[in-house]
Design a protein around this motif. Structure first.
Motif, PDB file in Angstrom:
ATOM      1  N   ASN A  81       0.834  -1.204   0.000  1.00 15.00           N
ATOM      2  CA  ASN A  81       0.000   0.000   0.000  1.00 15.00           C
ATOM      3  C   ASN A  81       0.869   1.255   0.000  1.00 15.00           C
ATOM      4  OD1 ASN A  81      -1.801   2.107   0.520  1.00 15.00           O
ATOM      5  ND2 ASN A  81      -3.054   0.865   1.900  1.00 15.00           N
TER       6      ASN A  81
ATOM      7  N   LEU B  82       0.037   4.290   0.360  1.00 15.77           N
ATOM      8  CA  LEU B  82      -0.527   5.411   1.113  1.00 15.77           C
ATOM      9  C   LEU B  82      -0.104   5.424   2.576  1.00 15.77           C
ATOM     10  CD1 LEU B  82      -4.099   5.415  -0.453  1.00 15.77           C
ATOM     11  CD2 LEU B  82      -2.123   6.800  -1.081  1.00 15.77           C
TER      12      LEU B  82
ATOM     13  N   TYR C 142      -2.857   5.919   6.826  1.00 20.21           N
ATOM     14  CA  TYR C 142      -3.949   6.313   5.947  1.00 20.21           C
ATOM     15  C   TYR C 142      -5.169   5.440   6.207  1.00 20.21           C
ATOM     16  CZ  TYR C 142      -6.663   6.873   1.638  1.00 20.21           C
ATOM     17  OH  TYR C 142      -7.667   7.094   0.727  1.00 20.21           O
TER      18      TYR C 142
ATOM     19  N   TYR D 151      -8.803   5.042   4.634  1.00 21.76           N
ATOM     20  CA  TYR D 151      -9.696   5.482   3.567  1.00 21.76           C
ATOM     21  C   TYR D 151     -11.103   5.754   4.061  1.00 21.76           C
ATOM     22  CZ  TYR D 151     -12.726   5.652  -0.456  1.00 21.76           C
ATOM     23  OH  TYR D 151     -13.682   6.051  -1.365  1.00 21.76           O
TER      24      TYR D 151
ATOM     25  N   GLU E 162     -11.009   9.084   5.360  1.00 22.70           N
ATOM     26  CA  GLU E 162     -10.658  10.068   4.334  1.00 22.70           C
ATOM     27  C   GLU E 162     -11.843  10.366   3.418  1.00 22.70           C
ATOM     28  OE1 GLU E 162      -7.761  12.665   2.638  1.00 22.70           O
ATOM     29  OE2 GLU E 162      -7.653  11.402   4.431  1.00 22.70           O
TER      30      GLU E 162
ATOM     31  N   GLY F 279      -8.241  12.479  -5.802  1.00 20.07           N
ATOM     32  CA  GLY F 279      -7.124  11.830  -5.130  1.00 20.07           C
ATOM     33  C   GLY F 279      -7.492  10.816  -4.072  1.00 20.07           C
ATOM     34  N   ASN F 280      -6.873  10.947  -2.911  1.00 19.69           N
ATOM     35  CA  ASN F 280      -7.013   9.955  -1.848  1.00 19.69           C
ATOM     36  C   ASN F 280      -8.390   9.942  -1.204  1.00 19.69           C
ATOM     37  OD1 ASN F 280      -4.351   9.283  -2.277  1.00 19.69           O
ATOM     38  ND2 ASN F 280      -3.576  10.544  -0.585  1.00 19.69           N
ATOM     39  N   LYS F 281      -9.225  10.919  -1.546  1.00 17.83           N
ATOM     40  CA  LYS F 281     -10.562  10.987  -0.953  1.00 17.83           C
ATOM     41  C   LYS F 281     -11.562  10.069  -1.655  1.00 17.83           C
ATOM     42  CE  LYS F 281     -10.252  15.717   0.923  1.00 17.83           C
ATOM     43  NZ  LYS F 281      -8.829  15.921   0.593  1.00 17.83           N
TER      44      LYS F 281
ATOM     45  N   SER G 292     -11.637   6.159  -3.594  1.00 16.48           N
ATOM     46  CA  SER G 292     -10.934   4.954  -4.053  1.00 16.48           C
ATOM     47  C   SER G 292     -11.384   4.611  -5.469  1.00 16.48           C
ATOM     48  CB  SER G 292     -11.257   3.779  -3.123  1.00 16.48           C
ATOM     49  OG  SER G 292     -12.630   3.416  -3.231  1.00 16.48           O
TER      50      SER G 292
ATOM     51  N   GLU H  21     -12.533   0.065   0.010  1.00 15.75           N
ATOM     52  CA  GLU H  21     -11.105   0.381   0.105  1.00 15.75           C
ATOM     53  C   GLU H  21     -10.321  -0.393  -0.943  1.00 15.75           C
ATOM     54  OE1 GLU H  21      -7.570   0.656   3.499  1.00 15.75           O
ATOM     55  OE2 GLU H  21      -9.542  -0.147   3.998  1.00 15.75           O
TER      56      GLU H  21
ATOM     57  N   TRP I 260      -3.982  -3.213  -3.529  1.00 10.91           N
ATOM     58  CA  TRP I 260      -2.854  -2.727  -4.324  1.00 10.91           C
ATOM     59  C   TRP I 260      -2.068  -3.862  -4.960  1.00 10.91           C
ATOM     60  CZ3 TRP I 260      -2.860   2.287  -5.296  1.00 10.91           C
ATOM     61  CH2 TRP I 260      -3.618   3.112  -4.446  1.00 10.91           C
TER      62      TRP I 260
END
Length: 723
Positions: free
Chosen positions: A45, A47, A51, A53, A56, A145-147, A149, A177, A180
């Motif tokens: 991962n 992130l 992190y 999710y 986030e 972005g990261n906000k 998935s 989520e 990866w």
């Protein structure tokens, strides 16, 4: 002269980072592969460990991303032009094929992890061009972005696509989520080639219910059924039976199946206007200049109407960018005949269709073409059960829209878990039975009073620990179903499962029900708390004072809250933790152990310590003594590992899945064991863990690790405690 001359040879080891290099499992294919327990290591991962999710995504501007997705639908890109200037059909197919890999047998697959980005799914024949769909979405993913998935974005894009085409949404939840790394260990079938004949998956292809479990799709590389017919041979009635079984294995009944088929084919089109053999390699086989995309089409030349995916060519309805009743109007309003598409695929086309009923070309609105139906579409007309449902839909369009919207929501949320995991402003208020609802449990009781009553109940440590385990072991992280919350072990079908020892279970539950009545604690809490009492007693007997962490508040589900039929696939056919097999299987007992451990979210060390500890607590199914390498039953000691690794013993086969452990000097039998017991000494990785727990200085560590792993299992389904 230098001695470092390589003679022109490459200084690196060829194949070291490719599939050509032989690994351990290539050399010893019969060995036990533990990779499934490590498939989503945090090291993959990017992130970072901090992190979260699910926290986030709560900061996402939900309105803004939805607005952007609506605008995106009609913003056709030159590099991959949209059919009729609208990406709705492509986005729906992408979301559908992401969610549609779900199967109820083991809960694996589905859209909950963004797994469609990775092999093998990204390169399945049924997913041709979905690499383009995800790449089209990249600017939106990049922006938020990261906000957001990929998993959420893929499903959201399909839902918004329907809204943009006129179907009001039943609802949507965030919270998926991303993974990866490919889920390489998910079993998609034993075939060695794409689209191998479906006969390989069935005992008898004429009897669709004989398809191998846990599979749902009829051929390797397909999401559902072959659109041309069984093994590519059109026969709508035979296809209807495959559709029925396949969708049932994806948790859909006949009405939901008919709604999904009709609603899915109300918009968009199939693509087969060209030579399928001219397409380039799939994404995983394409060269680097393709940048992760596959199936390059040299003949497309910037025209949406020249795309080739399934090989079938045409739209299902007159207005493929509108959600209407057009599917039924055409399917039931015309007679249909078999024809071949430009790509050579079988498809059904109408006889003597009015020109105005034909959809226009996807690129040139001045040209009209025949619509098409697949074999599965014709099944909706020719199968008597599906036809009756479709006639009901035609008589009440609003009912159809509601049925489809609900079925779409179920399709895209089935593996998200209980409603407590749902996030966002469009989460439906309604509780749905397939979400396995559980009422809130009371926390207004004294834990110590409950524990005292349990301790004085006369139940054995084995009874207390086994019942708690049986209640919790149903949990599977694949689709967040099962677990101890709800105490469904006291309801049908679980109370009658052979693995739960129904007679013994009924006696234990009778005691727990009375304690629940006397104290105000739910039966679910009493079950788990009793397991804690048993472990604490066993640890104390071994010389360790421990307290098993406990969280109040589990509720008791009712029969009305329980879809008994959908719980049948959760029945264990084996439980290596309790040394039980329902019958002999082709799959080895130790492989069944790994499968169960992975579904429960256990690591290899956690699995190891739980097996060793439970053997000491007398939890074996039906009181068998296999694997109980101790004369101190009921004490939480590390004797299982000490005696397993003691070279003063020999190990000899003594029958089917039965082994004897003998004293090396006297040859006297000391204990018996199963394959699962002995694998912790024979497998090099598991033996390394077993040796840790067998060490003289790790007896206390063993107790603490057992308690930690046990607590993890008991709380795995406490989604009601999530922020």
């Amino acid at each position: 002269m230098s001695q470092n001359n390589t003679g022109g040879k490459c200084p690196v080891m060829h194949g070291a980072n490719s599939t050509e290099n032989r690994n351990v499992m290539n050399w010893w294919p019969e060995g036990l592969n533990l990779d499934i327990l490590h498939q989503h290591d945090r090291k993959t991962n990017p992130l970072g460990e901090n992190y979260d999710y699910r926290e986030e995504v709560k900061n996402l501007d939900f309105g803004a991303i939805k607005k952007d997705l609506h605008a995106f639908m009609t913003d056709s890109q030159d590099w991959w032009p949209a059919d009729w200037g609208h990406y709705g059909g492509l986005m729906i197919r992408m979301a559908w094929h992401s969610a549609g890999t779900y199967r109820i047998a083991d809960g694996r697959g589905g859209g909950g992890t963004g797994n469609q980005r990775f092999a093998p799914i990204n390169s399945w024949p049924d997913n041709v061009s979905l690499d383009k769909a995800r790449r089209l979405l990249w600017p939106i993913k990049k922006k938020y972005g990261n906000k957001i998935s990929w998993a959420d974005l893929i499903i959201m894009a399909g839902t918004v696509a329907y809204e943009s085409m006129g179907l009001p949404s039943y609802g949507f939840s965030f919270g998926r989520e991303d993974i990866w790394h490919p889920e390489k260990d998910t079993y998609w079938g034993a075939e060695k080639e794409w689209l191998a004949p479906s006969d390989e998956r069935y005992e008898d292809v004429e009897k669709p219910d004989t398809m191998e479990n846990p599979l749902a799709a009829v051929q390797m590389g397909l999401i559902y059924v072959n659109p041309e017919g069984v093994n590519g041979k059109p026969d709508p009635l035979k296809t209807a039976e495959q559709v029925r079984v396949t969708f049932a294995r994806m948790a859909m009944d006949d009405e939901e199946t008919a709604a999904l088929t009709a609603g899915g084919h109300t918009v968009g089109k199939c693509h087969g206007n060209g030579d399928a053999d001219a397409l380039g390699a799939e994404p995983e086989a394409a060269d680097v200049e393709e940048q992760g995309m596959g199936w390059s089409n040299p003949n497309m030349k910037g025209k949406a109407s020249r795309a080739v995916t399934s090989g079938i060519e045409g739209a299902w309805t007159t207005h493929p960018t509108k959600f209407d009743m057009g599917y039924f109007d055409l399917l039931f309003g015309y007679e249909w005949e078999l024809k071949k598409s430009p790509a050579g695929a079988w498809q059904w086309e109408p006889i003597d269709m009015k020109e105005e009923d034909k959809p226009v070309d996807a690129s040139d609105p001045s040209v009209r073409h025949n619509p098409i139906m697949t074999d599965a579409d014709m099944a909706m007309k020719m199968d008597t059960k599906y036809r009756a449902i479709c006639e009901k839909f035609m008589a009440d369009p609003e009912y159809f829209k509601d049925c489809f919207a609900r079925a779409w929501f179920k399709l895209t949320h089935r593996d998200l878990g209980p409603k407590a995991r749902y996030i966002g402003p469009e989460v439906p208020a309604e509780d749905l039975i397939w979400q396995d609802p559980v009422p809130a449990g009371s926390t207004d009781y004294c834990e110590e009073v409950v524990k005292e009553k349990i301790a004085k109940s006369g139940l054995s440590i084995g009874d207390m620990v086994s019942t708690a385990w049986d209640s919790a072991r149903t949990y599977r992280g694949s689709d967040m179903r099962g677990g101890a919350n709800g105490a469904r072990i006291r309801l049908a079908p679980q109370k009658d499962w052979e693995g739960n020892e129904p007679v013994r279970l009924a006696k234990v539950l009778k005691v727990y029900k009375q304690i629940s009545t006397d104290t105000g604690a739910s039966v679910a809490d009493v079950i788990v708390l009793a397991g804690s009492v048993g472990i604490e007693q066993a640890a104390k007997a071994a010389g360790y004072n421990v307290r098993v962490p406990f969280l109040k508040g589990r509720g008791d589900a009712t029969d009305e809250m329980t879809d008994a039929e959908s719980f049948e696939p959760l029945e264990p056919v084996a439980d290596a933790f309790r040394n039980w097999l329902k019958k002999d299987y082709v799959v080895k007992p130790e492989e069944l152990l790994l499968d169960r451990a992975q579904l429960m979210g256990l690591t290899a060390p956690e699995m190891t310590v739980l097996v060793g500890g439970m053997r000491m607590l007398g939890t074996n199914h039906a009181g068998t003594k296999q694997g109980m390498f101790t004369d101190r039953e009921g004490q939480l000691t590390n004797d299982f590992f000490v005696n397993l690794t003691d070279m003063g013993h020999t190990w000899k086969p003594a029958g089917n899945n039965l082994y004897e452990i003998r004293d090396r000097k006297t040859d006297q039998v000391k204990w018996t064991a199963s394959r699962v017991d002995l694998v912790f000494g024979s497998n090099s990785i598991l033996r390394a863990y077993a040796e840790v727990y067998a060490q003289d200085d790790n007896q206390e560590k063993f107790v603490k690790d057992f308690v930690a792993a046990w607590t993890k299992v008991m709380n795995a389904d406490r989604f009601d405690l999530q922020k």
